[in-house]
Design a protein around this motif. Structure first.
Motif, short mmCIF file in Angstrom:
data_model
loop_
_atom_site.label_atom_id
_atom_site.label_comp_id
_atom_site.label_asym_id
_atom_site.label_seq_id
_atom_site.Cartn_x
_atom_site.Cartn_y
_atom_site.Cartn_z
N LEU A 16 -1.04 -5.33 4.83
CA LEU A 16 -0.14 -4.18 4.78
C LEU A 16 0.70 -4.23 3.51
O LEU A 16 1.20 -5.29 3.12
N SER A 33 2.23 4.02 1.83
CA SER A 33 1.94 2.75 2.50
C SER A 33 0.42 2.55 2.53
O SER A 33 -0.32 3.48 2.86
N TYR A 70 5.13 -1.71 3.95
CA TYR A 70 5.29 -1.61 5.40
C TYR A 70 6.71 -1.14 5.72
O TYR A 70 7.69 -1.66 5.19
N SER A 101 -2.76 0.09 4.02
CA SER A 101 -3.12 -0.89 5.04
C SER A 101 -4.63 -1.01 5.11
O SER A 101 -5.36 -0.02 5.03
#
Length: 694
Positions: free
Chosen positions: A528, A503, A531, A505
């Motif tokens: 993001l 992930s 997510y 971000s």
């Protein structure tokens, strides 16, 4: 229903207009008497100012281990807000119990990454965080005793909080915390109990510093799953009969017994560092390494470089007892466990028997995680020479994790992983105009290889036309692998194995504040990718596209004579509300009188309110203790209105609060906090706190 919505809108509009008028009038009338106050004076905590150097609190920098001075819990301003879950943020959803799951409805108040022990996500603020541990330095013994309570005897909630700290000499401080929370709950089978304790100590010498903290949290929650029929809140007139309303304890819930979640959380941290340097003499007016000019001739030890070591031990155990037969129907599946042999001794005959070694369906989930971390660091100190304007550090962290999950296959429930991180930090903490703290690390070996964390903050203070202005900026980039307990789950009613991608971000934000006028404006954004979220099927999912989130938050604190005004507003945007649902608008406002009685008794009397627009707030899943997205029940558009009176006499604080006044005059009130979980009805709260420190 439409009439009720109009009533709520009119109420909010009138409150907004009145408070805006008061703020405008007070601003225009009081421009000539603006006085800039310190943090403690603005909070009404003059006693902390009077103590000066005799009483201090510290937290440690997570990487450098540098003690950072913070204000201990002695402030008088809005002390009453600490007694409720809602008082710990701008908009927080909960199950109506202080000891229970919490969901931050404002996105940027949430944790930025998953905790390895994922069950702690819903209990942020209830358990000890080693990086937030508080240490003290006091010239006389310090003792704080706090007690809160509300509700009738059968539904009473009680909070007991104690802290003790004492300096053995100028270099050594020891102490402890103890907390006991018992909330029987305003609804059936909603009892929560928590016992916390912590021991801490510090040794501070010119060349060597040591800080220790160790403690445990025990939480036991009776889970009712929310209301069985939402119409008891939405249409109470259908059930009240000849009475005005149905008592909260009479409202049917999904599970009246047989569903319990227990959490055992423990930590122990040892932080110590050794300074290399020399003793140096400073003359009157010379600037010290901390940026302050010395008022007298003095001799101090000046650190040039520092070697640090941080040892962390964390453990988490979660036990889910779901013996209620209705759970199997609600989740639709049951999964077996393997139970190993155990030898027991008959207490009458003394004979030994073997039991177990069988596969059976037993509603008793058990998950354990133990984490051991070792971090070594080397730092070049800021300011050891006048031309050294910033400090630098390099470090390496070694993490070991040990897991246990009950499984149907013998020997398959234990897992281990190991990861090595290397990182660096650059910082300036004593500058007069501009300061910053930037940290970056990458996992180079082990299970989490490829993990990247880069984050930083910067701040500046200056004057424009003699008006003090503060500017803050922050940013962060994270490329993280999902925790093992998020990818693998073993439960009686839910079980999954997944392999989530990394992930990514990106967080960016900045704020501008005018301390003289009590005004601030902050803008934050997040991008993001991949997510991870939970849905109504109770399972985790990943959103592979980019997700954008933005927040604009403004705050204004002001006063005109004895009349005070406080407001905070956050406007949020989410590019996909099915994946990341958040309310458009979340607000908090307070209007109160602040004065002294007999020149001694500090007093606040007024009202405050929390409000956010309606949105599809998540539901709480008791089998995983996660929050699941849903699209059937709207939550919000309800003003949580409270009337309060708060007092402080030297080092004694006490308050009375009547919570949720709107429930008395809005019918139906639709007082929802989360999907199927209502806010508590109108109730009187009270509390008192003693601070013994001479």
């Amino acid at each position: 229903m439409r009439q009720n919505k109009r009533t709520i809108r009119y109420f909010v509009l009138v409150l907004f207009v009145v408070t805006l008028t008061v703020a405008f009038y007070s601003t225009t009338q009081a421009q000539g008497v603006i006085v800039e106050k310190s943090l403690e004076e603005a909070a009404g905590d003059l006693e902390l100012v009077h103590r000066g150097e005799t009483f201090k609190g510290y937290k440690l920098h997570p990487i450098l281990l540098t003690p950072i001075q913070v204000a201990p819990d002695t402030a008088a301003l809005h002390y009453y807000r600490k007694c409720s879950v809602e008082g710990h943020g701008l908009a927080i959803g909960n199950n109506g119990n202080y000891v229970g799951p919490r969901h931050y409805k404002t996105f940027f108040d949430r944790q930025r990454e998953w905790h390895p022990f994922i069950f702690l996500q819903a209990f942020d603020g209830l358990v000890y965080k080693p990086n937030q541990a508080l240490y003290y330095n006091t010239q006389s013994p310090y003792t704080k005793l706090t007690y809160h309570r509300f509700g009738p005897q059968e539904q009473r909630e009680e909070i007991l909080d104690m802290t003790m700290a004492i300096n053995i000499n100028k270099q050594i401080n020891v102490g402890g915390d103890f907390n006991y929370f018992l909330s029987r709950g305003m609804y059936t089978n909603n009892k929560g109990r928590e016992v916390n304790y912590r021991l801490f100590g510090s040794l501070r010498l010119p060349r060597y510093e040591l800080f220790f903290s160790g403690g445990n949290n025990y939480l036991k929650l009776n889970e009712n799953g929310g209301l069985a029929n939402d119409n008891y809140i939405n249409r109470p007139q259908d059930f009240a009969g000849s009475r005005q309303q149905v008592s909260s304890i009479e409202i049917p819930v999904k599970y009246t017994q047989g569903v319990i979640n227990s959490l055992f959380i423990g930590h122990a941290t040892l932080n110590h560092r050794y300074h290399f340097g020399q003793t140096k003499r400073f003359m009157l007016g010379d600037r010290l390494p901390n940026g302050v000019r010395t008022p007298d001739d003095t001799t101090l030890f000046v650190a040039i470089a520092t070697v640090g070591h941080k040892l962390e031990y964390q453990r988490g155990t979660r036990i889910f007892d779901g013996s209620n037969s209705a759970l199997a129907q609600a989740y639709g599946h049951t999964y077996p466990y393997y139970w190993q042999k155990k030898i027991i001794k008959d207490e009458y005959t003394g004979e030994k028997h073997e039991i177990g070694d069988e596969v059976k369906v037993a509603p008793f989930d058990s998950t354990r995680l133990t984490i051991i971390k070792n971090t070594v660091s080397f730092e070049i100190q800021e300011g050891f020479r006048p031309w050294v304007k910033f400090g630098m550090a390099a470090y390496a962290r070694f993490e070991n994790r040990f897991y246990f999950m009950r499984d149907s296959i013998p020997g398959n429930g234990k897992l281990t992983d190991f990861t090595t991180y290397v990182g660096g930090n650059i910082h300036r903490q004593t500058g007069k105009g501009f300061n910053f703290d930037v940290n970056g690390e990458v996992a180079v070996v082990g299970h989490d290889v490829g993990n990247i964390r880069i984050n930083g903050i910067a701040s500046s203070e200056f004057s424009l036309w003699k008006l003090p202005i503060r500017i803050n900026a922050e940013g962060g980039f994270y490329n993280l692998k999902a925790p093992i307990l998020l990818e693998h789950h073993r439960g009686t009613y839910l079980r999954w194995d997944t392999d989530f991608p990394f992930s990514q971000s990106l967080y960016l934000g900045g704020s501008l504040s005018l301390p003289r006028y009590g005004t601030s404006l902050a803008i934050k954004s997040a991008t993001l990718h991949n997510y991870i979220y939970f849905t109504e099927d109770h399972l985790p999912h990943v959103y592979n596209n980019a997700l954008q989130v933005m927040e604009v938050r403004a705050a204004h604190n002001y006063n005109w004579k004895k009349l005070h005004w406080q407001v905070e507003v956050a406007y949020q945007l989410s590019s996909n509300r099915k994946v990341l649902p958040i309310p458009d608008l979340a607000t908090y406002g307070a209007l109160y009188m602040q004065f002294y009685i007999a020149k001694r008794l500090y007093t606040e009397v007024g009202i405050d309110a929390y409000y956010h627009t309606a949105y599809y707030a998540p539901s709480y899943d008791l089998a995983t203790q996660q929050f699941n997205n849903q699209n059937k029940v709207l939550v919000g558009n309800y003003p949580l209105l409270n009337a309060f009176a708060s007092f402080k006499l030297r080092r004694v604080r006490f308050f009375l609060v009547y919570n949720n006044l709107a429930d008395l005059f809005l019918s139906p009130s639709k007082r929802w906090s989360l999907a199927h979980m209502p806010i508590n009805p109108a109730v009187l709260r009270m509390g008192i706190s003693f601070d013994f420190n001479n």
